[in-house]
Scaffold this motif. Sequence first.
Motif, PDB file in Angstrom:
ATOM      1  N   ALA A  14       0.509  -1.374  -0.480  1.00  0.00           N
ATOM      2  CA  ALA A  14       0.055  -0.501   0.006  1.00  0.00           C
ATOM      3  C   ALA A  14       0.697   1.592   0.161  1.00  0.00           C
ATOM      4  O   ALA A  14       1.888   1.373   0.568  1.00  0.00           O
ATOM      5  N   ASP A  15       0.305   2.076  -0.798  1.00  0.00           N
ATOM      6  CA  ASP A  15       1.049   3.828  -0.792  1.00  0.00           C
ATOM      7  C   ASP A  15       1.046   4.110   0.648  1.00  0.00           C
ATOM      8  O   ASP A  15       2.417   5.159   1.144  1.00  0.00           O
ATOM      9  N   ASN A  16       0.424   4.325   1.683  1.00  0.00           N
ATOM     10  CA  ASN A  16       0.805   4.270   2.517  1.00  0.00           C
ATOM     11  C   ASN A  16       1.759   3.726   3.797  1.00  0.00           C
ATOM     12  O   ASN A  16       2.644   4.662   4.385  1.00  0.00           O
ATOM     13  N   ILE A  17       1.801   2.814   3.326  1.00  0.00           N
ATOM     14  CA  ILE A  17       2.959   1.972   4.022  1.00  0.00           C
ATOM     15  C   ILE A  17       4.576   2.672   3.247  1.00  0.00           C
ATOM     16  O   ILE A  17       5.145   3.151   4.072  1.00  0.00           O
ATOM     17  N   ALA A  18       4.949   2.593   1.937  1.00  0.00           N
ATOM     18  CA  ALA A  18       5.274   3.391   1.928  1.00  0.00           C
ATOM     19  C   ALA A  18       5.618   4.922   1.794  1.00  0.00           C
ATOM     20  O   ALA A  18       7.627   4.694   2.133  1.00  0.00           O
ATOM     21  N   ASP A  19       4.875   5.211   2.095  1.00  0.00           N
ATOM     22  CA  ASP A  19       5.446   7.569   2.332  1.00  0.00           C
ATOM     23  C   ASP A  19       5.840   6.696   3.312  1.00  0.00           C
ATOM     24  O   ASP A  19       6.177   7.613   4.326  1.00  0.00           O
ATOM     25  N   TYR A  20       4.913   5.937   4.705  1.00  0.00           N
ATOM     26  CA  TYR A  20       5.132   5.839   5.991  1.00  0.00           C
ATOM     27  C   TYR A  20       7.317   5.676   6.405  1.00  0.00           C
ATOM     28  O   TYR A  20       7.505   6.267   7.153  1.00  0.00           O
ATOM     29  N   LEU A  21       6.701   4.466   5.338  1.00  0.00           N
ATOM     30  CA  LEU A  21       8.718   4.090   6.536  1.00  0.00           C
ATOM     31  C   LEU A  21       9.949   4.937   5.187  1.00  0.00           C
ATOM     32  O   LEU A  21      10.563   5.053   6.059  1.00  0.00           O
ATOM     33  N   ALA A  22       9.181   5.688   4.066  1.00  0.00           N
ATOM     34  CA  ALA A  22      10.199   6.028   3.439  1.00  0.00           C
ATOM     35  C   ALA A  22      10.438   8.527   4.502  1.00  0.00           C
ATOM     36  O   ALA A  22      11.447   8.298   4.647  1.00  0.00           O
ATOM     37  N   THR A  23       9.560   7.980   5.222  1.00  0.00           N
ATOM     38  CA  THR A  23       9.368  10.026   6.340  1.00  0.00           C
ATOM     39  C   THR A  23      10.610   8.735   7.057  1.00  0.00           C
ATOM     40  O   THR A  23      11.555   9.559   7.669  1.00  0.00           O
ATOM     41  N   VAL A  24      10.475   7.806   7.961  1.00  0.00           N
ATOM     42  CA  VAL A  24      11.242   7.369   9.349  1.00  0.00           C
ATOM     43  C   VAL A  24      12.325   6.840   8.330  1.00  0.00           C
ATOM     44  O   VAL A  24      13.769   7.792   8.974  1.00  0.00           O
ATOM     45  N   ALA A  25      12.648   6.442   7.062  1.00  0.00           N
ATOM     46  CA  ALA A  25      13.636   6.133   6.858  1.00  0.00           C
ATOM     47  C   ALA A  25      14.761   7.893   6.217  1.00  0.00           C
ATOM     48  O   ALA A  25      15.684   7.815   6.482  1.00  0.00           O
TER      49      ALA A  25
END
Length: 201
Positions: A14-25
């Motif tokens: 899902a896009d929201n998970i990818a966006d969240y992980l990218a923010t944390v990274a």
Amino acid sequence: MVIIRDLLGSTPSADNIADYLATVAQHVSVTDALVPDVKVYPDVVYFNYYRLGISLQFAPQLGYKPTVGQKREQLKDEQLILEGIDVYNDNANPGTLFSSYPLLPLEILLDASLGGRHSLPSTISIAANTTGKELVSWLGEPSRKGGGAGPLSGSINIWCEWSKDGLMVEFGGEESRGPQAWERGKDAVWRVVTVFPPKEG
């Protein structure tokens, strides 16, 4: 602000998970931080992001049973739903594979209307040094708890679950183990916070 609870119910791609992980990274300096260590079992699939201090727990749906040892690309993403998020605090858990979650304090939204508990705050902020005493002062007595002096000679850390709030907390440090763990536990600092869909109990 990232609302971590909003990710529940999503699929691994899902896009929201990818966006969240990218923010944390963005807050860590490791190049492969976004590559998960995937652990597959028939009833749960873990995506472990060790450098991000996060583990995502996906539950198979519609009779899907993944096979132990399957590779990431072999999984049927559309039949996996995020049912739990573990956030790690290395300050209370040195030596673990997981680093500390870099976006502390962790903001958790609460639904104070559940069970008529209107005295609850709408949000709690869990910092790296938040203790058991503070969590109980915010959330009240947990609906479930365990650990301390258990069958493994007190080697099980104490934990508390607030089921209606979809929150489980495991504590770390010497205060969280042994025969007097519950007496000392109020001063123990959390080591893992698990966010899950609220449930009765």
